[in-house]
Design a protein around this motif. Structure first.
Motif, PDB file in Angstrom:
ATOM      1  N   PHE A  28      -2.337   5.398  -5.811  1.00 22.80           N
ATOM      2  CA  PHE A  28      -2.304   3.792  -5.662  1.00 22.80           C
ATOM      3  C   PHE A  28      -1.305   3.399  -4.519  1.00 22.80           C
ATOM      4  CE2 PHE A  28      -3.390   3.504 -10.617  1.00 22.80           C
ATOM      5  CZ  PHE A  28      -4.661   3.122 -10.314  1.00 22.80           C
ATOM      6  N   ASP A  29      -0.138   3.810  -4.377  1.00 22.65           N
ATOM      7  CA  ASP A  29       0.752   3.594  -3.229  1.00 22.65           C
ATOM      8  C   ASP A  29       0.059   3.892  -1.754  1.00 22.65           C
ATOM      9  OD1 ASP A  29       2.610   2.958  -5.006  1.00 22.65           O
ATOM     10  OD2 ASP A  29       3.723   4.768  -4.925  1.00 22.65           O
ATOM     11  N   GLN A  62      -3.500   3.624  -1.604  1.00 22.57           N
ATOM     12  CA  GLN A  62      -4.116   2.625  -1.347  1.00 22.57           C
ATOM     13  C   GLN A  62      -3.745   1.232  -0.977  1.00 22.57           C
ATOM     14  OE1 GLN A  62      -6.217   1.569  -5.234  1.00 22.57           O
ATOM     15  NE2 GLN A  62      -8.199   1.598  -4.146  1.00 22.57           N
ATOM     16  N   GLN A  63      -2.415   1.012  -1.929  1.00 25.75           N
ATOM     17  CA  GLN A  63      -1.834  -0.251  -1.412  1.00 25.75           C
ATOM     18  C   GLN A  63      -1.513  -0.288  -0.010  1.00 25.75           C
ATOM     19  OE1 GLN A  63      -1.653  -2.946  -3.273  1.00 25.75           O
ATOM     20  NE2 GLN A  63      -0.363  -4.046  -1.965  1.00 25.75           N
ATOM     21  N   GLU A  64      -0.876   0.738   0.638  1.00 21.54           N
ATOM     22  CA  GLU A  64      -0.535   0.850   2.070  1.00 21.54           C
ATOM     23  C   GLU A  64      -1.727   0.619   2.972  1.00 21.54           C
ATOM     24  OE1 GLU A  64       1.371   4.605   2.633  1.00 21.54           O
ATOM     25  OE2 GLU A  64       3.150   3.865   1.291  1.00 21.54           O
ATOM     26  N   ARG A 100       0.098   7.494  -9.332  1.00 19.83           N
ATOM     27  CA  ARG A 100       0.930   6.407  -8.556  1.00 19.83           C
ATOM     28  C   ARG A 100       1.029   6.544  -7.136  1.00 19.83           C
ATOM     29  NH1 ARG A 100       1.624   1.960  -7.925  1.00 19.83           N
ATOM     30  NH2 ARG A 100       1.223   1.821 -10.188  1.00 19.83           N
ATOM     31  N   GLN A 142      -4.308  -0.889   2.346  1.00 25.44           N
ATOM     32  CA  GLN A 142      -4.824  -2.431   1.947  1.00 25.44           C
ATOM     33  C   GLN A 142      -3.951  -3.211   3.262  1.00 25.44           C
ATOM     34  OE1 GLN A 142      -4.831  -3.093  -2.112  1.00 25.44           O
ATOM     35  NE2 GLN A 142      -7.044  -2.340  -2.328  1.00 25.44           N
ATOM     36  N   GLN A 143      -2.661  -2.971   3.068  1.00 25.29           N
ATOM     37  CA  GLN A 143      -2.018  -3.913   4.042  1.00 25.29           C
ATOM     38  C   GLN A 143      -2.229  -3.409   5.430  1.00 25.29           C
ATOM     39  OE1 GLN A 143       2.045  -2.527   2.308  1.00 25.29           O
ATOM     40  NE2 GLN A 143       1.838  -4.106   0.773  1.00 25.29           N
TER      41      GLN A 143
END
Length: 118
Positions: free
Chosen positions: A57-58, A60-62, A54, A64-65
């Motif tokens: 993934f967080d 990775q999301q950050e 998790r 991408q943003q």
């Protein structure tokens, strides 16, 4: 022929020993009890991996943003952690499916070795 020569795992030897030692009327209860033990064994192994997955993934999301990508070390760790989570993604139901597939494959191989058409 490969299945006949493959060593039996410790887990399968344990399962076979428990099941053969039990009387037929005890076996359904033993399967349920083994399922509980399996879940109890998996949980402490799985929870830290899920937490780390998790976090990655967080990250990775950050990334991408922020219009960037996860660094190579984090990508490699995410792949490794995800693989470990997948290895622990099994249940008594999947155990029975695997056992059935193995049994069918062994039967098919015996048929081939004995001149069968499979």
């Amino acid at each position: 022929h490969e299945l006949d020569s493959a060593p039996c795992s410790e887990a399968l030897r344990f399962f076979r020993g428990v099941m053969t030692a039990a009387s037929p009327d005890q076996r359904p209860g033993l399967v349920a009890e083994l399922a509980l033990h399996l879940d109890g064994w998996k949980e402490p192994c799985l929870l830290p991996l899920l937490d780390r997955q998790r976090q990655l993934f967080d990250q990775q999301q950050e990334a991408q943003q922020a219009k960037s990508s996860l660094d190579a070390a984090s990508k490699a760790e995410l792949d490794r952690v995800s693989a470990q989570v997948s290895e622990l993604d099994f249940s008594m139901d999947s155990f029975w499916v695997e056992l059935e597939l193995l049994s069918r494959r062994k039967g098919e191989l015996k048929g081939e070795l004995n001149g069968g058409s499979k």
